[in-house]
Design an enzyme around this catalytic site. Structure first.
Site, mmCIF file in Angstrom:
data_model
loop_
_atom_site.group_PDB
_atom_site.id
_atom_site.type_symbol
_atom_site.label_atom_id
_atom_site.label_comp_id
_atom_site.label_asym_id
_atom_site.label_seq_id
_atom_site.Cartn_x
_atom_site.Cartn_y
_atom_site.Cartn_z
ATOM 1 N N HIS A 101 2.595 -12.529 7.610
ATOM 2 C CA HIS A 101 3.696 -12.841 6.698
ATOM 3 C C HIS A 101 4.335 -14.163 7.114
ATOM 4 C CE1 HIS A 101 6.863 -12.044 3.815
ATOM 5 N NE2 HIS A 101 7.738 -12.399 4.730
ATOM 6 N N LEU B 219 0.842 -1.199 0.000
ATOM 7 C CA LEU B 219 0.000 0.000 0.000
ATOM 8 C C LEU B 219 0.876 1.247 0.000
ATOM 9 C CD1 LEU B 219 -2.663 -1.216 2.574
ATOM 10 C CD2 LEU B 219 -2.975 -0.972 0.105
#
Length: 200
Positions: free
Chosen positions: A108, A92
């Site tokens: 992650h 982003l």
């Protein structure tokens, strides 16, 4: 908390969050699910759960900034209070991050700061580490660089392939992400700079 999810792939973490919400383990309401890919399995899972979906494919916009502005409009329309990235394969932009009025979380498949970015499990195997795992973190303007909320280790076995290690980490991801979201929704996560405290 009114929650939106962005995903690019098959949506197994999205599915785990949906199931946790249904079983009342999560004090959130998933009000919208979006993707940057038309054929993302995550969209199919969301639709089957009765969650409204949107596609923000980059080909529909003049640039990435326009795409992200549309995502922000979508989130404002849905009165979103929390954004969860669940296999969303785009970083982003800084303007999006500055305008976001809500916390953003990501999961992650490595013990950050080790092996950020794509193919974290492959990176771990190629490096020869003995322990990998997964990390839930707040999202900032960097690549998998935000303050860490929770981590859990997964041993790397001598016979591991990328696929095998990925599957064992994924099973932990589903549980760890759910727990991190629960803590944030209950107001039990205190962030001071890069330090994150879990309140009792």
């Amino acid at each position: 908390m009114r929650t939106a999810i962005l995903a690019s792939g098959r949506g197994s973490n999205l599915q785990a969050l949906i199931e946790a919400q249904r079983s009342a383990k999560l004090p959130i309401e998933i009000v919208a699910a979006g993707s940057d890919q038309f054929g993302a399995g995550a969209l199919k899972r969301a639709k089957e759960a009765g969650i409204p979906t949107r596609v923000f494919h980059i080909s529909d916009y003049p640039d990435r900034q326009a795409q992200e502005q549309d995502i922000l409009i979508w989130m404002r329309e849905n009165q979103v209070e929390l954004l969860l990235l669940a296999g969303y394969m785009r970083v982003l932009g800084s303007q999006f991050m500055r305008q976001a009025w809500f916390p953003i979380l990501n999961i992650h498949p490595s013990l950050l700061p080790a092996f950020p970015g794509l193919h974290a499990q492959r990176q771990a195997l190629e490096y020869g580490v003995k322990i990998s795992g997964c990390t839930v973190h707040f999202v900032d303007e960097g690549l998998d660089s935000g303050p860490i909320i929770l981590q859990e280790a997964v041993p790397v076995l001598a016979e591991d392939t990328e696929e095998g290690l990925s599957q064992r980490i994924l099973a932990v991801e589903h549980r760890l992400y759910t727990e991190a979201v629960r803590l944030v929704a209950l107001g039990k996560v205190n962030r001071i700079g890069r330090r994150v405290q879990i309140l009792q």
